[in-house]
Design an enzyme around this catalytic site. Structure first.
Site, PDB file in Angstrom:
ATOM      1  N   CYS A 121      50.114 105.529-119.338  1.00  0.00           N
ATOM      2  CA  CYS A 121      51.099 105.942-118.335  1.00  0.00           C
ATOM      3  C   CYS A 121      50.475 106.925-117.351  1.00  0.00           C
ATOM      4  O   CYS A 121      50.644 106.799-116.136  1.00  0.00           O
ATOM      5  CB  CYS A 121      52.315 106.556-119.017  1.00  0.00           C
ATOM      6  SG  CYS A 121      53.629 107.030-117.870  1.00  0.00           S
ATOM      7  N   CYS A 218      58.501 108.024-124.669  1.00  0.00           N
ATOM      8  CA  CYS A 218      59.794 107.978-123.980  1.00  0.00           C
ATOM      9  C   CYS A 218      60.589 106.701-124.220  1.00  0.00           C
ATOM     10  O   CYS A 218      61.812 106.728-124.211  1.00  0.00           O
ATOM     11  CB  CYS A 218      59.603 108.224-122.481  1.00  0.00           C
ATOM     12  SG  CYS A 218      58.646 106.964-121.600  1.00  0.00           S
TER      13      CYS A 218
END
Length: 382
Positions: A121, A218
């Site tokens: 990410c 997440c």
């Protein structure tokens, strides 16, 4: 236009011009760390622009309360921007995140690896697409709430571990390139503890001052990787055999995705004289291989996709003597890196480590300082 440093001192972000003439995009997750960065820079008079990424549909099944970019966090980031008086934008990066992070996470897990999506990410979304967006907004730099330090060395900016070893995020940022490091800033890296960050949040009156830290990936609810993989790839829970290192079948399993290298509990094997651990995941044959604890010890680690942050070219030496981390929670251990090419190497651990798994990162450290020399990805190799 920047002023000459002889006529104007460098500001806190390293530019020879007043803060008011320095635009900085702050990547805001909605948590306390990035909120403090944005508030501090705004108070110092910088031209702050807050940006929050919506990485997935926070109403979808994958999302969870407290996730890094779920609806609540977007709302919190917006409130901080409103109270500190700077603009804030929410960018829809769902498709990018799906393609660059989630899909690879699923495929890696199905292949028997143990991926680290937070690194991908940072590498493929935050420090690539978001960084380009910051440049499109005519920002002089981009700041984040990561606990890591950027220090100027004789050959340009260097990456260094955070002052607080308990908060250090260098393992997750090893793939930051020299070009990205030129543009990035990490204002929290010098703080000695998270308590200092929360004290700053209270000082600025931020509504997130007491917000708990996010503990999980997440898009992975409660750390349950397998449930996410099953939703993304319903065929993933194919049953198979649990075998010993000689290939003898000991039990059946409900899917390789439910196991990780080094796992001891939950194997469903009884009546044994000694404990067994998962030593290999053979995804192609749907086999979980188990063995004694000493079988987990690994000395030689094949590494590829290397991002090198040293001063001399990576392949210019036959060997590099450094410290390496093969897990984020372990301290660096002495090792020898033997380059095979500019992006591939064999890493020899001077002290064998247990639980080294394909898909994890191998991060390189200077044993004599806090500097990070980059790192690469562990793979099966040979």
């Amino acid at each position: 236009m920047a002023l000459d440093s002889d006529t104007h001192p460098l500001n806190s972000l390293g530019f020879a011009k007043p803060p008011a003439e320095t635009r900085v995009v702050v990547a805001m997750s909605g948590g306390v760390d990035s909120s403090v960065v944005a508030a501090q820079l705004a108070e110092e008079g910088y031209d702050v622009v807050g940006v929050t990424l919506q990485l997935y549909d926070h109403g979808a099944a994958l999302a969870k309360k407290g996730a890094c970019c779920a609806g609540r966090d977007i709302h919190d980031a917006r409130r901080v921007a409103e109270e500190m008086g700077f603009p804030h934008y929410v960018l829809d990066y769902e498709n990018i995140f799906q393609d660059a992070v989630i899909d690879e996470f699923a495929e890696s897990y199905l292949a028997g690896a143990t991926p680290v999506p937070c690194i991908r990410c940072n590498e493929r979304v935050k420090f690539k697409d978001l960084l380009e967006t910051a440049k499109d907004l005519d920002a002089d730099c981009m700041a984040t709430g990561h606990y890591i330090q950027r220090k100027m060395g004789p050959n340009g900016p260097e990456l260094h571990s955070a002052a607080d070893a308990n908060r250090d995020q260098s393992y997750f940022l090893f793939s930051t390139t020299p070009e990205q490091l030129e543009y990035l800033r990490f204002p929290l890296g010098h703080l000695k503890s998270k308590a200092e960050t929360r004290a700053l949040a209270a000082k600025y009156g931020l509504p997130v001052a007491d917000k708990p830290d996010s503990q999980d990936i997440c898009f992975v609810p409660n750390g349950n990787y397998a449930s996410v993989i099953e939703k993304l790839r319903p065929e993933a829970a194919s049953p198979g055999e649990i075998v010993d290192m000689d290939g003898n079948v000991l039990a059946r399993h409900k899917g390789v995705i439910h196991y990780t290298i080094g796992q001891r509990r939950g194997l469903g094997i009884g009546g044994l004289s000694e404990p067994l651990y998962v030593v290999k995941l053979d995804a192609d044959n749907r086999r979980v291989v188990v063995g004694p604890k000493e079988a987990l010890a690994t000395r030689k680690v094949p590494v590829r996709e290397i991002n090198w942050l040293g001063d001399a070219p990576f392949a210019s030496r036959e060997e590099w003597h450094v410290g390496v981390k093969v897990r984020s929670t372990r301290p660096p251990t002495e090792a020898v890196i033997r380059p095979i090419s500019d992006t591939e190497a064999e890493v020899e651990l001077l002290t064998p480590e247990e639980g080294v798994s394909p898909g994890q990162a191998c991060v390189f450290y200077d044993m004599d300082s806090s500097r990070i020399f980059g790192g690469g990805w562990i793979w099966r190799g040979y």
